[in-house]
Design an enzyme around this catalytic site. Sequence first.
Site, PDB file in Angstrom:
ATOM      1  N   GLU A  65       0.834  -1.199   0.000  1.00  9.96           N
ATOM      2  CA  GLU A  65       0.000   0.000   0.000  1.00  9.96           C
ATOM      3  C   GLU A  65       0.871   1.252   0.000  1.00  9.96           C
ATOM      4  O   GLU A  65       0.613   2.203  -0.758  1.00  9.96           O
ATOM      5  CB  GLU A  65      -0.927   0.009   1.211  1.00  9.96           C
ATOM      6  CG  GLU A  65      -1.843   1.223   1.240  1.00  9.96           C
ATOM      7  CD  GLU A  65      -2.518   1.436   2.585  1.00  9.96           C
ATOM      8  OE1 GLU A  65      -3.670   1.902   2.582  1.00  9.96           O
ATOM      9  OE2 GLU A  65      -1.883   1.168   3.629  1.00  9.96           O
ATOM     10  N   TRP A  87      -8.524  -1.448   0.299  1.00 10.41           N
ATOM     11  CA  TRP A  87      -9.392  -0.373  -0.186  1.00 10.41           C
ATOM     12  C   TRP A  87     -10.625  -0.872  -0.931  1.00 10.41           C
ATOM     13  O   TRP A  87     -11.389  -0.059  -1.466  1.00 10.41           O
ATOM     14  CB  TRP A  87      -8.583   0.555  -1.096  1.00 10.41           C
ATOM     15  CG  TRP A  87      -7.654   1.442  -0.342  1.00 10.41           C
ATOM     16  CD1 TRP A  87      -6.326   1.225  -0.087  1.00 10.41           C
ATOM     17  CD2 TRP A  87      -7.962   2.699   0.259  1.00 10.41           C
ATOM     18  NE1 TRP A  87      -5.798   2.258   0.642  1.00 10.41           N
ATOM     19  CE2 TRP A  87      -6.784   3.185   0.868  1.00 10.41           C
ATOM     20  CE3 TRP A  87      -9.132   3.457   0.349  1.00 10.41           C
ATOM     21  CZ2 TRP A  87      -6.742   4.395   1.545  1.00 10.41           C
ATOM     22  CZ3 TRP A  87      -9.087   4.668   1.029  1.00 10.41           C
ATOM     23  CH2 TRP A  87      -7.906   5.129   1.615  1.00 10.41           C
ATOM     24  N   TYR A 129      -4.468   9.760  -0.687  1.00 15.20           N
ATOM     25  CA  TYR A 129      -3.099   9.946  -0.197  1.00 15.20           C
ATOM     26  C   TYR A 129      -2.045  10.170  -1.281  1.00 15.20           C
ATOM     27  O   TYR A 129      -1.367  11.201  -1.297  1.00 15.20           O
ATOM     28  CB  TYR A 129      -2.686   8.731   0.644  1.00 15.20           C
ATOM     29  CG  TYR A 129      -3.511   8.522   1.870  1.00 15.20           C
ATOM     30  CD1 TYR A 129      -3.236   9.188   3.057  1.00 15.20           C
ATOM     31  CD2 TYR A 129      -4.590   7.634   1.864  1.00 15.20           C
ATOM     32  CE1 TYR A 129      -4.002   8.992   4.201  1.00 15.20           C
ATOM     33  CE2 TYR A 129      -5.372   7.430   3.001  1.00 15.20           C
ATOM     34  CZ  TYR A 129      -5.070   8.112   4.159  1.00 15.20           C
ATOM     35  OH  TYR A 129      -5.829   7.926   5.286  1.00 15.20           O
ATOM     36  N   CYS A 190      -6.776   9.847   6.912  1.00 19.04           N
ATOM     37  CA  CYS A 190      -6.707   9.659   8.367  1.00 19.04           C
ATOM     38  C   CYS A 190      -5.293   9.953   8.857  1.00 19.04           C
ATOM     39  O   CYS A 190      -5.097  10.794   9.732  1.00 19.04           O
ATOM     40  CB  CYS A 190      -7.134   8.237   8.725  1.00 19.04           C
ATOM     41  SG  CYS A 190      -8.850   7.871   8.321  1.00 19.04           S
ATOM     42  N   ARG A 210      -5.677  12.121  12.278  1.00 16.11           N
ATOM     43  CA  ARG A 210      -6.894  12.779  12.769  1.00 16.11           C
ATOM     44  C   ARG A 210      -7.906  11.787  13.309  1.00 16.11           C
ATOM     45  O   ARG A 210      -8.701  12.088  14.212  1.00 16.11           O
ATOM     46  CB  ARG A 210      -7.548  13.595  11.654  1.00 16.11           C
ATOM     47  CG  ARG A 210      -8.087  12.715  10.533  1.00 16.11           C
ATOM     48  CD  ARG A 210      -9.069  13.396   9.611  1.00 16.11           C
ATOM     49  NE  ARG A 210      -9.536  12.437   8.613  1.00 16.11           N
ATOM     50  CZ  ARG A 210     -10.646  11.715   8.719  1.00 16.11           C
ATOM     51  NH1 ARG A 210     -11.418  11.832   9.781  1.00 16.11           N
ATOM     52  NH2 ARG A 210     -10.991  10.870   7.763  1.00 16.11           N
ATOM     53  N   ASP A 213      -8.573   3.941  13.843  1.00 20.63           N
ATOM     54  CA  ASP A 213      -9.134   2.665  14.271  1.00 20.63           C
ATOM     55  C   ASP A 213      -7.981   1.868  14.889  1.00 20.63           C
ATOM     56  O   ASP A 213      -7.145   1.316  14.182  1.00 20.63           O
ATOM     57  CB  ASP A 213      -9.729   1.962  13.050  1.00 20.63           C
ATOM     58  CG  ASP A 213     -10.186   0.536  13.331  1.00 20.63           C
ATOM     59  OD1 ASP A 213     -10.006   0.045  14.451  1.00 20.63           O
ATOM     60  OD2 ASP A 213     -10.714  -0.096  12.393  1.00 20.63           O
TER      61      ASP A 213
END
Length: 308
Positions: A65, A87, A129, A190, A210, A213
């Site tokens: 990733e 994803w 990203y 995130c 921000r 999980d």
Amino acid sequence: MQSPHYEHQYLDLMRRIWLEGDERQDRTGIGTRSVFGAMLRFDLAHSAMPLITTKRVYWKTATRELLWFLTGNTNIRPLVQQNVKIWNEWPHARYVRETGDKIALDDFVDRIRDDEAFADEWGDLGPVYGKQWVDWPTYNPVEGGLFSKGLGINQVAQVVESLRVNPGSRRHIIEGWNVAELPEMALPPCHKTYQFYVAGDRLNCLLYQRSCDVALGLPFNLWSAALLARMIVQQTDLEPGELVWMGGDTHLYLNHEHLIEEQLSREPQGHPKLEIVRRPTSIFDYSIEDFAVHDYAPHGPIKAPVAV
């Protein structure tokens, strides 16, 4: 006296959230327990990595990733072709919502892999990203008060170069939170802000996240941030320093109780090391074969659903 295992701070955070966190409704409708403003610190010296051992973390998946981010690609097809499933749920949910075709996730993913035209239409995540990291959009004024698209900014390349020529700068930052493009993203970033800091010859990395999980996402985030730091270390001829992780809304999903209780019952074991077996010509030329992990013998995996 032996120092505590690096993983205990992760487990302590998980325990604190589950026992003391504020119970909240969230975007997914599942519900969370959450704390605000968490911090973890990991020393990356001597090839150490913050790889979680109380359950198996598929570090090659996280690495693929990260390498995908560095290409600037925002379509899941290259990931699907490598059997990376991180994803898949987001474009599948969009396809079902917009077409009314209640295709099973596995069948949707098969179509993404096998049908390039279908992937072009339905596999893209928007400017997530990688797009922001290596091709942050710019705009040039033209006649009539309008703007034309300019050359994108490669933040990663700029940070590597600035670390080489001006290591004491306070501007070694990679930012993913492009406010203008958030509505176009399948999921706003995130892990949004990376800052690098050179002390002596050691490169330190701070990641601000921000939303996190802790059960499913954070083990991947810690690995990926540490890996990016190690890659930049190699490219700048520095030594690995500390990874500092900071979380805003740091949460556990209420439907992850079985995972949390099982993981908290386990003891960390071992101290995995990362070997980078080759030095490519640039930060953008690494491949999965360039990384080897040693002394990683984790507990077994613990499955839990992803909240979309």
